[in-house]
Design a protein around this motif. Structure first.
Motif, mmCIF file in Angstrom:
data_model
loop_
_atom_site.group_PDB
_atom_site.id
_atom_site.type_symbol
_atom_site.label_atom_id
_atom_site.label_comp_id
_atom_site.label_asym_id
_atom_site.label_seq_id
_atom_site.Cartn_x
_atom_site.Cartn_y
_atom_site.Cartn_z
ATOM 1 N N PHE A 270 25.108 51.761 71.669
ATOM 2 C CA PHE A 270 24.930 51.509 70.240
ATOM 3 C C PHE A 270 25.949 50.561 69.625
ATOM 4 C CE2 PHE A 270 23.740 55.978 71.211
ATOM 5 C CZ PHE A 270 22.366 55.857 71.059
ATOM 6 N N VAL A 271 27.053 50.312 70.273
ATOM 7 C CA VAL A 271 28.169 49.638 69.604
ATOM 8 C C VAL A 271 27.844 48.210 69.185
ATOM 9 C CG1 VAL A 271 29.270 48.815 71.741
ATOM 10 C CG2 VAL A 271 30.659 49.273 69.691
ATOM 11 N N GLN A 272 27.041 47.501 69.968
ATOM 12 C CA GLN A 272 26.824 46.084 69.696
ATOM 13 C C GLN A 272 26.160 45.852 68.341
ATOM 14 O OE1 GLN A 272 28.145 43.625 71.525
ATOM 15 N NE2 GLN A 272 27.479 42.311 69.811
ATOM 16 N N LYS A 273 25.261 46.723 67.955
ATOM 17 C CA LYS A 273 24.565 46.489 66.681
ATOM 18 C C LYS A 273 25.511 46.626 65.492
ATOM 19 C CE LYS A 273 22.584 51.025 65.529
ATOM 20 N NZ LYS A 273 21.301 51.773 65.376
ATOM 21 N N TYR A 274 26.541 47.474 65.634
ATOM 22 C CA TYR A 274 27.506 47.613 64.552
ATOM 23 C C TYR A 274 28.459 46.429 64.514
ATOM 24 C CZ TYR A 274 25.705 52.336 64.126
ATOM 25 O OH TYR A 274 24.881 53.420 63.939
ATOM 26 N N LEU A 275 28.808 45.901 65.677
ATOM 27 C CA LEU A 275 29.620 44.686 65.720
ATOM 28 C C LEU A 275 28.846 43.520 65.116
ATOM 29 C CD1 LEU A 275 31.118 45.048 69.310
ATOM 30 C CD2 LEU A 275 32.388 45.192 67.149
ATOM 31 N N LEU A 279 31.082 44.951 61.224
ATOM 32 C CA LEU A 279 32.025 46.035 61.020
ATOM 33 C C LEU A 279 33.348 45.738 61.721
ATOM 34 C CD1 LEU A 279 29.590 47.733 59.958
ATOM 35 C CD2 LEU A 279 30.590 49.673 61.180
ATOM 36 N N ASN A 280 34.408 46.253 61.143
ATOM 37 C CA ASN A 280 35.695 46.249 61.827
ATOM 38 C C ASN A 280 35.470 46.779 63.247
ATOM 39 O OD1 ASN A 280 37.998 48.048 62.791
ATOM 40 N ND2 ASN A 280 39.034 46.960 61.135
ATOM 41 N N PRO A 281 36.010 46.118 64.286
ATOM 42 C CA PRO A 281 35.720 46.535 65.664
ATOM 43 C C PRO A 281 35.980 48.017 65.935
ATOM 44 C CG PRO A 281 36.805 44.417 65.681
ATOM 45 C CD PRO A 281 36.832 44.893 64.257
ATOM 46 N N ARG A 282 37.046 48.546 65.355
ATOM 47 C CA ARG A 282 37.332 49.969 65.580
ATOM 48 C C ARG A 282 36.300 50.846 64.877
ATOM 49 N NH1 ARG A 282 41.169 52.127 68.279
ATOM 50 N NH2 ARG A 282 42.019 54.198 67.874
ATOM 51 N N ALA A 284 33.258 49.921 64.238
ATOM 52 C CA ALA A 284 31.994 49.761 64.966
ATOM 53 C C ALA A 284 31.936 50.733 66.143
ATOM 54 C CB ALA A 284 31.858 48.326 65.464
ATOM 55 N N LYS A 285 33.055 50.885 66.841
ATOM 56 C CA LYS A 285 33.107 51.849 67.946
ATOM 57 C C LYS A 285 32.890 53.268 67.417
ATOM 58 C CE LYS A 285 36.316 49.110 70.769
ATOM 59 N NZ LYS A 285 37.679 49.059 71.346
ATOM 60 N N TYR A 286 33.540 53.563 66.294
ATOM 61 C CA TYR A 286 33.396 54.898 65.710
ATOM 62 C C TYR A 286 31.944 55.174 65.322
ATOM 63 C CZ TYR A 286 34.331 58.948 62.747
ATOM 64 O OH TYR A 286 34.320 60.200 62.199
ATOM 65 N N ALA A 287 31.312 54.200 64.658
ATOM 66 C CA ALA A 287 29.921 54.370 64.242
ATOM 67 C C ALA A 287 29.009 54.572 65.448
ATOM 68 C CB ALA A 287 29.465 53.165 63.423
ATOM 69 N N SER A 288 29.321 53.907 66.564
ATOM 70 C CA SER A 288 28.503 54.084 67.766
ATOM 71 C C SER A 288 28.660 55.484 68.340
ATOM 72 C CB SER A 288 28.878 53.038 68.819
ATOM 73 O OG SER A 288 30.113 53.324 69.459
ATOM 74 N N MET A 289 29.854 56.067 68.217
ATOM 75 C CA MET A 289 30.070 57.443 68.676
ATOM 76 C C MET A 289 29.295 58.430 67.811
ATOM 77 S SD MET A 289 34.160 57.201 69.496
ATOM 78 C CE MET A 289 34.347 58.862 70.177
ATOM 79 N N VAL A 290 29.247 58.153 66.505
ATOM 80 C CA VAL A 290 28.460 58.989 65.596
ATOM 81 C C VAL A 290 26.985 58.935 65.977
ATOM 82 C CG1 VAL A 290 27.683 59.260 63.215
ATOM 83 C CG2 VAL A 290 30.095 58.808 63.676
ATOM 84 N N GLU A 291 26.486 57.735 66.251
ATOM 85 C CA GLU A 291 25.069 57.612 66.601
ATOM 86 C C GLU A 291 24.774 58.271 67.949
ATOM 87 O OE1 GLU A 291 21.392 54.400 66.789
ATOM 88 O OE2 GLU A 291 23.319 53.810 65.920
ATOM 89 N N GLY A 292 25.723 58.195 68.890
ATOM 90 C CA GLY A 292 25.541 58.880 70.170
ATOM 91 C C GLY A 292 25.454 60.382 69.989
#
Length: 517
Positions: A270-275, A279-282, A284-292
């Motif tokens: 999921f991380v690439q779509k937030y990048l 989004l701030n790279p950190r 974006a990683k956090y948002a991808s963890m939420v979606e996971g």
């Protein structure tokens, strides 16, 4: 392919409980519902596309959690749900029904036995607290002793499964092992509070020469794969309940994700779509963890639907404390990640304790409903027992929680005078934010009282008008402040809670009602 050996061994354990189950159900011809607690670590009130406020806020647009939206559409959303400022106190409260100030595990537990996790302070002595965590067995120093919820469920015929983060007790104590707490199966749960790595390629931290105590155990079949930890735990959870499903026995699944606790590592799915959204790279990683995490919830819901279990399964979604907001750990300006709530994890302000909570009880809870009744994490203990129709007696502990099952049944059960309490007489980190390090708090109705131990200062907020806790109205409402400070003091004393003492003269910090303010 499912492991036949694992399935057979689990089935044997289920059948071993048939005598108890049969006795109960001969007397009561009732099919108990399956129960799933879906517990997320460090997820803030705003870390979701499902709004829990009076309207959507900008942060709700950051995250994508369609399965939380689906669960909220199926059940009831609690908009004033609370945990404690950090994880272990919440987890112990859920399993015991006791407030953290009562069970005395008022901070997170260290991996190591007899090692307090709170830091030494230049002004205060370290308080006495149960730093070894929770134990079902008495006589162990610095532990809280109680009858655990999973044991009561197992005794009533439930097949009890724990998957994910435990963090109830220090290594070398009974509370470190979920199998000692009434769980019949445990996957990946012990004394650790966060994973060394979320990546299967890193063996979740189990790499020779790089191993630490935070390496996640019990997932060897995923080593070297692209399987994110959240996904591995989801697959294991489904595997573990399948034998109970095949045997037609009720199960209790406690799925406690390590996500979204740091280390903040992007979920590759999921991380690439937030990048791409800038989004701030950190973040974006956090948002991808939420979606996971949200995908895990969706996979579990889909499994229940596919197996025809959805109509007889209660799902309780909760976070163990507010969202992380420290500057070194998150992107952006510190303590803004939970806006409009103030501060974040570790704080007694709303950002540290108000959390997302959803309960879906098919056939009972009105779909798409919402409750503004303030509830707190120790309420899970009596609520789950009521949902399971278990009338527990001879408990070791006195229960502080109140069942929210009547609210789920759409009964009029408002508790406008109920007092909710938080007590954190510790120094967590040196670079503290608002409401972190040596604070207590109480909420009654819409009124929220904050007590700063260092300054011996009281603050009062009207949450119905000031959810961001920006306007201290104590001078306008002294009578309310006096009442709350007296009630908070009385209850802390009743529970045997401890206050810090000064190094310079060994005197105790005044109780809230003794504050000059």
């Amino acid at each position: 392919m499912r492991s036949f050996a694992i399935g057979l061994s689990l089935l044997v354990m289920i059948l071993a409980n048939n005598a108890v189950y049969g006795q109960l159900h001969q007397a009561k011809n009732v099919k108990r519902p399956n129960i799933i607690v879906f517990l997320v670590d460090d997820m803030g009130w705003m870390d979701t596309s499902e709004p829990f406020g009076d309207r959507p806020y900008p942060l709700n647009n950051t995250y994508h959690t369609p399965n939380m939206e689906k669960l909220a559409a199926q059940g009831m959303k609690f908009t004033n749900a609370y945990a404690t400022p950090v994880c272990t106190p919440s987890r112990v409260s859920m399993l015991t029904g006791m407030n953290a100030a009562h069970h005395g595990v008022t901070h997170w537990t260290s991996i190591h036995k007899d090692t307090p996790s709170d830091h030494q302070d230049s002004i205060f002595h370290r308080v006495e607290w149960n730093y070894n965590g929770f134990s079902p067995i008495g006589g162990i120093p610095h532990t809280a002793t109680a009858t655990p919820l999973p044991q009561l469920l197992q005794d009533a015929g439930y097949f009890t499964v724990h998957v994910g983060k435990a963090h109830w007790g220090a290594q070398g104590t009974p509370g470190a092992n979920p199998l000692n707490l009434g769980f019949m199966v445990n996957v990946a749960g012990n004394a650790i509070g966060h994973p060394q790595s979320y990546y299967g390629k890193d063996n979740y931290g189990n790499i020779p020469g790089k191993f630490t105590f935070n390496a996640v155990q019990g997932l060897a079949e995923y080593y070297g794969t692209d399987t994110f930890l959240t996904e591995a735990l989801t697959q294991e959870a489904i595997k573990c309940i399948e034998p109970a499903v095949e045997a037609g026995k009720p199960f209790y699944l406690h799925l406690a994700h390590y996500a979204v606790h740091d280390p903040i590592q992007g979920d590759p799915r999921f991380v690439q779509k937030y990048l791409a959204r800038g989004l701030n790279p950190r973040e974006a990683k956090y948002a991808s963890m939420v979606e996971g995490m949200d995908k895990s919830l969706g996979d579990l819901i889909q499994y229940l639907e596919d197996q025809g279990l959805a109509e007889n399964t209660v799902i309780l979604f909760m976070s163990d404390n507010g969202g992380l907001s420290l500057g070194y750990a998150r992107g952006g300006e510190p303590h803004t990640q939970n806006y409009p709530l103030k501060a974040g994890k570790g704080s007694v302000y709303e950002g540290g304790i108000r959390v997302p909570m959803i309960v879906a009880w098919p056939g009972v809870t009105e779909p798409g409903s919402s409750s503004a009744q303030p509830v707190i994490i120790e309420d899970f203990f009596p609520s789950i027992l009521e949902i399971a129709d278990i009338h527990a007696s001879d408990l070791t502990q006195k229960i502080d929680g109140k069942s929210f099952a009547p609210i789920l049944k759409n009964e009029d059960s408002r508790h406008s005078e109920r007092l909710l309490i938080w007590h954190s007489p510790h120094r967590w980190i040196m670079d503290a934010g608002p409401g972190i390090n040596f604070f207590s708090a109480a909420r009654q109705g819409n009124w929220k009282l904050i007590y700063d131990h260092r300054q011996q200062k009281l603050e009062l907020y009207d949450l119905s008008k000031d959810i961001s806790e920006q306007h201290n109205v104590i001078l306008k409402h002294k009578k309310i402040a006096r009442s709350l400070s007296r009630q908070l003091t009385d209850q802390l004393k009743k529970w045997g809670a401890t206050m810090p003492t000064y190094r310079i003269n060994q005197e105790r910090v005044p109780w809230p009602e003794e504050s000059d303010n």
